[in-house]
Design an enzyme around this catalytic site. Structure first.
Site, PDB file in Angstrom:
ATOM      1  N   GLU A 165      14.424   2.487   2.201  1.00  0.00           N
ATOM      2  CA  GLU A 165      13.111   2.528   3.239  1.00  0.00           C
ATOM      3  C   GLU A 165      12.157   1.516   2.845  1.00  0.00           C
ATOM      4  O   GLU A 165      11.684   0.923   3.951  1.00  0.00           O
ATOM      5  CB  GLU A 165      12.635   3.877   3.265  1.00  0.00           C
ATOM      6  N   HIS A 177       2.335   2.138  -4.176  1.00  0.00           N
ATOM      7  CA  HIS A 177       3.192   1.102  -4.459  1.00  0.00           C
ATOM      8  C   HIS A 177       2.749   0.398  -5.595  1.00  0.00           C
ATOM      9  O   HIS A 177       2.805  -0.966  -5.973  1.00  0.00           O
ATOM     10  CB  HIS A 177       3.076  -0.134  -3.209  1.00  0.00           C
TER      11      HIS A 177
END
Length: 437
Positions: free
Chosen positions: A170, A286
């Site tokens: 993804e 992230h």
């Protein structure tokens, strides 16, 4: 959640029409009248947290991440698959190639339900290479895993067919979910009546965002949060950035939840949700600090329960009213000193297992009841003896037996079996009924 940001394409009218065809109700058509929707279970936060701890351990043992093409991702897929296999799911690994590396989607189907009416829930399982990805997206993956396991524990038998999915790559642009949708034949796409996406649902400075794509799915989530007294907002930060997009693009109704990524929480949002204004919803988005410490337990708990609430409410099972009776009054002759015969009833619309006090009504007309062996046979073939040549020379067996059938799935064909084991007397099954308390 991927960094790719395609913008929303409005198709509200088309999606509303699809919703009316596939998601407009929670009552099973085959269930007895007067039933009410089966309540979703509480999803134990401790169980979801344990899945996150396990995913963290996998990342730690595999270079600190669970990214596509890395050993940590394959170990994550294997971990989830093993739990689902043990819980009775039919699982399949779908492979694809991205960036020269093999990627994996995991698809898990719960047996039963209408195969032409599929409710699907999914989350991406991969992380970025920078960190273990516990909020993004261990949180969504763990929540749907525990919901799937709750389905198994409850022996849940919804009207619609349930499918769960964990997507690969993804973070590289929705590669895994695009591969799945692109390779799903058109006839199979039409069977998917709703896809629910869960990507980042435990953010440390959380918001409560609901996708506004399909009206029915959106309202289901809003109803859940209204019951908690928690206000929601329409999700815009991640719109198009996660795995619902490929489904939406082919006309499948979609919805989902999101607790926020790198956008900054406003003062108004902090006032209604708590947390810190002027700070992003997830400061470790992230990053290497997206660990098990990067989770807000309240948000994770609420959102995991919301996952289950939506699955239960959109999949359409009901519980029957008190004293629901399934009965067969057709006569079945019992041969003298002959073969066993059966009378059958088909039980539908009852979620989970049969009760521990299942009432079995037996009406057998016979001139010597002591000749008879009478059994209840469950849908899986299990045998419960009701009478074994008892009662001597008295006529007939006309009574209600109580059977602990709690290990049996309720829905299916149940049989009353009778056999005459001696000569000179005859009779017939006059009636057979099951009463669910």
């Amino acid at each position: 959640m991927t960094l790719t940001v395609p913008r929303r394409v409005t198709a509200a009218a088309a999606l509303a029409a699809l919703a009316l065809g596939g998601l407009t109700g929670t009552t099973a058509s085959a269930s007895p009248t007067g039933g009410t929707a089966v309540a979703a279970p509480d999803i134990p936060l401790a169980n979801v947290r344990q899945h996150l701890t396990d995913l963290q351990a996998i990342a730690t043992a595999n270079g600190g991440n669970r990214a596509h093409g890395r050993t940590g991702y394959k170990a994550s897929i294997d971990f989830v698959k093993a739990k689902l296999d043990a819980a009775g799911y039919t699982t399949a690994l779908q492979t694809f190639t991205s960036g020269g590396a093999t990627g994996y989607n995991l698809i898990a189907d719960w047996p039963g339900g209408d195969p032409n009416q599929v409710i699907m829930a999914g989350s991406h399982l991969d992380s970025v290479t920078a960190g273990p990805g516990i909020n993004d997206n261990g949180s969504g993956s763990a929540a749907i895993l525990e919901t799937a396991l709750a389905v198994s524990r409850a022996g849940y038998q919804p009207t619609k067919h349930l499918r769960f999915a964990w997507w690969g790559a993804e973070e590289l642009g929705l590669i895994g979910s695009k591969h799945y949708v692109n390779n799903l034949p058109a006839a199979e796409r039409t069977k998917v009546k709703g896809y629910l996406n869960f990507d980042m649902i435990g953010s440390p400075n959380p918001g409560y965002f609901v996708y506004d794509d399909d009206p029915t799915i959106e309202q289901t989530f809003k109803d859940y949060y209204a019951g908690l007294g928690v206000p929601t907002e329409i999700e815009t930060e991640g719109d198009g950035r996660s795995d619902h997009a490929p489904f939406k693009n082919v006309g499948i109704p979609v919805g989902g939840l999101f607790s926020g990524a790198d956008y900054v929480k406003t003062a108004a949002q902090a006032q209604k949700w708590g947390g810190t204004s002027g700070q992003s919803f997830d400061r470790c988005y992230h990053a290497s600090c997206d660990t098990t410490a990067n989770i807000n337990d309240t948000a994770l708990d609420r959102n995991a329960d919301a996952v289950a609430y939506a699955i239960w409410n959109l999949s359409g099972a009901t519980t029957p009213p008190t004293g629901t009776v399934f009965e067969n009054t057709a006569d079945v002759s019992v041969p003298d000193n002959g073969v066993a015969v059966t009378s059958s009833v088909t039980v539908t619309g009852i979620a989970g297992n049969a009760p521990s006090a299942l009432k079995v009504g037996v009406d057998i007309v016979h001139t010597w009841r002591g000749d008879l062996i009478v059994d209840l046979i469950a849908p899986d073939g299990s045998v419960y003896n009701l009478a074994n040549r008892t009662g001597g020379s008295a006529d007939n067996i006309q009574e209600t037996f109580t059977v602990n059938a709690s290990t049996e799935v309720a829905n299916g064909v149940w049989k009353l079996r009778a056999q005459d084991k001696a000569s000179s007397d005859t009779g017939y099954i006059n009636g057979f009924k099951l009463t669910f308390p």
